[in-house]
Write a protein that holds these residues in place. Structure first.
Motif, mmCIF file in Angstrom:
data_model
loop_
_atom_site.group_PDB
_atom_site.id
_atom_site.type_symbol
_atom_site.label_atom_id
_atom_site.label_comp_id
_atom_site.label_asym_id
_atom_site.label_seq_id
_atom_site.Cartn_x
_atom_site.Cartn_y
_atom_site.Cartn_z
ATOM 1 N N SER A 206 7.574 5.253 -6.411
ATOM 2 C CA SER A 206 8.334 4.514 -5.411
ATOM 3 C C SER A 206 8.637 5.481 -4.281
ATOM 4 O O SER A 206 8.953 6.644 -4.519
ATOM 5 N N VAL A 207 8.546 5.014 -3.017
ATOM 6 C CA VAL A 207 8.719 5.882 -1.858
ATOM 7 C C VAL A 207 9.643 5.210 -0.844
ATOM 8 O O VAL A 207 9.694 3.981 -0.749
ATOM 9 N N ASP A 208 10.403 6.036 -0.093
ATOM 10 C CA ASP A 208 11.252 5.496 0.962
ATOM 11 C C ASP A 208 10.665 5.824 2.329
ATOM 12 O O ASP A 208 9.616 6.479 2.437
ATOM 13 N N ALA B 266 0.710 -3.267 5.666
ATOM 14 C CA ALA B 266 0.051 -3.291 4.364
ATOM 15 C C ALA B 266 -0.831 -2.064 4.169
ATOM 16 O O ALA B 266 -1.427 -1.536 5.112
ATOM 17 N N VAL B 267 -0.908 -1.618 2.914
ATOM 18 C CA VAL B 267 -1.778 -0.511 2.514
ATOM 19 C C VAL B 267 -2.444 -0.910 1.204
ATOM 20 O O VAL B 267 -1.809 -1.512 0.329
ATOM 21 N N VAL C 193 5.385 6.550 7.812
ATOM 22 C CA VAL C 193 5.605 5.180 8.284
ATOM 23 C C VAL C 193 4.747 4.916 9.502
ATOM 24 O O VAL C 193 4.407 5.827 10.265
ATOM 25 N N SER C 194 4.412 3.653 9.716
ATOM 26 C CA SER C 194 3.402 3.299 10.710
ATOM 27 C C SER C 194 3.785 3.665 12.132
ATOM 28 O O SER C 194 2.924 3.765 13.009
ATOM 29 N N LEU D 4 9.079 0.365 6.010
ATOM 30 C CA LEU D 4 8.473 0.455 7.339
ATOM 31 C C LEU D 4 7.006 0.843 7.290
ATOM 32 O O LEU D 4 6.435 1.250 8.298
ATOM 33 N N GLY D 5 6.384 0.719 6.135
ATOM 34 C CA GLY D 5 4.938 0.904 6.058
ATOM 35 C C GLY D 5 4.476 2.294 5.704
ATOM 36 O O GLY D 5 3.280 2.586 5.801
ATOM 37 N N GLY D 6 5.375 3.194 5.292
ATOM 38 C CA GLY D 6 4.925 4.451 4.726
ATOM 39 C C GLY D 6 4.378 4.213 3.332
ATOM 40 O O GLY D 6 4.690 3.216 2.681
ATOM 41 N N ALA D 7 3.551 5.122 2.848
ATOM 42 C CA ALA D 7 2.943 4.921 1.531
ATOM 43 C C ALA D 7 2.792 6.249 0.817
ATOM 44 O O ALA D 7 2.557 7.283 1.454
#
Length: 659
Positions: free
Chosen positions: A363-365, A251-252, A335-336, A306-309
């Protein structure tokens, strides 16, 4: 249920709708030759209304399995309450009231979705004079009604500007971020011990809080902002806190907060199960070496699987300076599990050409590639970039009646595609344009609308890692709008075909494949041999083709997945090695000497099974080639018993004349 046909509109709409449908494919190449699987823009459906009781549309959400829902306000007995509609198997279900055990007025409804139709809804309701609370309720998988409401935070001030942001992982775990205004400084003489300075006119004193949800219970609220004693800008949807959750629960949260100078910046931090990560500044403080004294007055957050933001910040013009072009910056958190995951990569600038720019959406991948959509002077447009490259314009989506209004929702689809939606201003009728961009560079655009004419407002959209997207909007006159829901259904996911990695007889040529079940459901499979259909409407995950279609040799085998909506996905080919023929024996004579050779073009000869009788009492065995010299002339019959490596066997009788 409204349809994209002239019958759903007044007579004057027929030509316009027909034109939209006829021009729905905007191609960068030839669609006919493209192998890319296509998503399907579904028929819009009126969820509720038209009615004067319809209020705010709070949001829409979709999970990885394609289930989801929307939430909105509707008056009951003159009091606004929370209603939600579930989405499953390509259809919107009838709405149900969420806050049925609460008689007080509700505001700020928000929704998030987990797999199997799981919905979580939060909203704000008054609990005492001048005191509001944040509530939450769950509609579990298979349930028909929402569970009794639970208090998430018993005191969010008077509820002003709470603007919660709710996000869930597919397993139902997640969090909500929200704002609690402690004081709006409306009566400064009565603040008592509260001596916080007002940094800018119109400021408020507010907490930015988060509360985690473990799939069953809400945790205690925690503050995430850094300087609780500093005032900050007046609440708006553009500067409201935002939360995002990856597939595995990473989470972010991002929020706006003032510095001691009074300038508002955007900050973000990771939120772990039992702790908060470091507060990281997401918006820039300088540009080209010169300090930025202007507020970051709007922002958007997106969290990858995978938690990148990525956080996109909109920087207002400098105080006292003439109006300039809007400045936007995208900043990406890896990503984390990646190196450097604890720090932003650094602001990436981009600047649309217009001065009036609406709030961005992003939006991000997992690779840090982001897509930003916004409105600029009557035009909806998209920019694309990455954590290490300057953002560049990707496409002009189309004209929109909103000059600098609500964000243009956009979501990245798997393998590089995307879905965007914006209020449409082309033609005589209002509606919502939906565009799908494919990894191949092609695109598809369609117009959707409700049953009645009128202004489109409150457009929201959500997407999942499976490629399913949902959108919703209000349409109609302000006194009696309707809530409209729609979806972009992804085709069945990619599937892998497996064939035996050795030569086999036709009866053993079993082909298997991975499941391609999607959110629409009803997936069946067709088996293709060398591009021709060998079997249709297969429900299982393996099949043995009709031997008559195989013959002998190497065949290309593919599987076509077809869902209930007619969407199709074709697998990559696999090699199927089939041997349906036994070996062949040939004889060659030179004088009285003969040579017998046994061969097999597919699986090969099993030499140990070879038996040769030369017809004069001589024999040979266990060899692919045998020589024999006859003592006297005559007509002989050579008998060869042979077998190949997959078990095809035969006996050949070869006549030879010896002189």
């Amino acid at each position: 249920m409204p349809r994209l046909t002239p019958t759903t509109r007044p007579a004057g709409a027929a030509a316009f709708v027909a034109l939209v449908l006829a021009c729905s494919l905007l191609l960068a190449g030839s669609l006919a030759r493209a192998p890319t699987a296509r998503a399907l823009i579904l028929q819009p459906q009126t969820i509720d209304g038209p009615s004067a009781t319809i209020g705010e549309l709070g949001g829409v959400a979709v999970s990885a399995d394609g289930t989801g829902g929307l939430v909105y306000l509707k008056e009951v007995g003159g009091v606004p309450h929370v209603f939600a509609a579930r989405y499953a198997q390509g259809h919107w279900l009838a709405p149900t009231r969420v806050d049925s055990d609460n008689p007080y007025a509700a505001s700020y409804p928000r929704v998030a979705a987990a797999d199997n139709g799981w919905l979580v809804v939060v909203w704000v309701t008054q609990v005492a004079a001048g005191q509001d609370a944040l509530y939450g309720s769950t509609l579990g998988p298979g349930a028909e009604s929402f569970a009794p409401a639970e208090i998430v935070d018993a005191n969010v001030g008077n509820g002003q500007g709470a603007s919660p942001s709710l996000a869930l992982a597919s397993n139902g775990e997640g969090l909500v971020a929200y704002r609690a205004v402690i004081d709006n400084f409306s009566d400064y003489s009565q603040l008592g011990e509260n001596t916080a300075p007002v940094l800018r006119p119109g400021d408020v004193l507010a907490d930015i809080r988060v509360a985690r949800y473990n799939g069953q219970l809400w945790g205690s609220p925690q503050r995430v902002d850094r300087e609780p004693q500093l005032s900050t800008r007046a609440p708006s949807e553009a500067n409201a806190p935002q939360a995002g959750v990856g597939r595995r629960g990473q989470a972010v949260v991002a929020w706006q907060e003032s510095e001691t100078t009074g300038t508002a910046r955007i900050w973000a931090r990771r939120v772990f199960h039992s702790s908060l990560g470091l507060a990281l500044q997401a918006s820039p403080v300088s540009l080209g070496g010169d300090p930025l004294g202007a507020d970051a007055d709007a922002f958007a957050l997106s969290v990858s699987e995978l938690g990148g933001a990525t956080v996109v910040s909109h920087i207002a013009p400098e105080p006292g300076a003439p109006p300039t072009r809007a400045r936007l910056f995208a900043n990406t958190l890896p990503v984390s599990t990646a190196p450097g995951a604890s720090q932003f990569s650094g602001p990436v600038p981009f600047a649309p050409g217009a001065r009036e720019v609406g709030p961005p959406s992003v939006s991000v991948d997992d690779q840090g590639n982001f897509r930003v959509a916004l409105t600029t002077a009557g035009q909806a447009e998209v920019w694309r970039g990455s954590e290490s490259a300057t953002a560049t314009p990707e496409t002009a989506l189309g004209p929109t009646p909103s000059v600098a209004g609500a964000p243009v929702p956009t979501v990245l689809a798997p393998e590089g595609g995307a879905v965007s939606a914006w209020p449409a201003s082309a033609g005589p009728l209002p509606g919502v344009a939906v565009r799908e961009d494919y990894p191949s560079g092609e695109a598809q655009t369609g117009l959707i609308a409700g049953r009645i004419d009128g202004t489109v407002s409150g457009l929201v959209a959500a997407g999942s890692e499976s490629g399913e997207s949902l959108l919703a909007f209000r349409q109609g006159p302000s006194g009696a709008p309707e809530i409209v829901g729609d979806g972009v259904s992804a085709p069945p996911p990619s599937l892998t075909v497996e064939a035996p990695n050795r030569w086999v007889r036709p009866a053993a040529a079993r082909v298997s494949w991975t499941s391609a079940e999607d959110a629409t459901g009803g997936v069946t499979y067709a088996l293709l041999i060398d591009g021709r259909v060998a079997a249709r409407r297969l429900a299982g995950l393996s099949a043995v083709p009709d031997p008559r279609l195989l013959g002998s040799g190497v065949r290309n085998v593919q599987v076509l997945a077809n869902d209930a909506a007619g969407q199709q996905t074709l697998s990559a080919p696999a090699k199927l090695m089939v041997d349906s023929q036994p070996p062949v024996a040939r004889v060659r004579r030179r004088g009285r000497t003969v040579t017998v050779r046994v061969s097999d073009a597919q699986s090969g000869v099993r030499a140990s099974a070879t038996r040769v009788a030369f017809g004069d009492g001589a024999h040979a065995r266990g060899r692919r080639s045998a020589k024999h010299t006859y003592r006297r002339p005559g007509l002989y019959v050579i008998t060869v018993a042979m077998r190949d490596n997959v078990g095809n066997a035969t006996t050949a009788h070869l006549r030879v004349s010896v002189r």
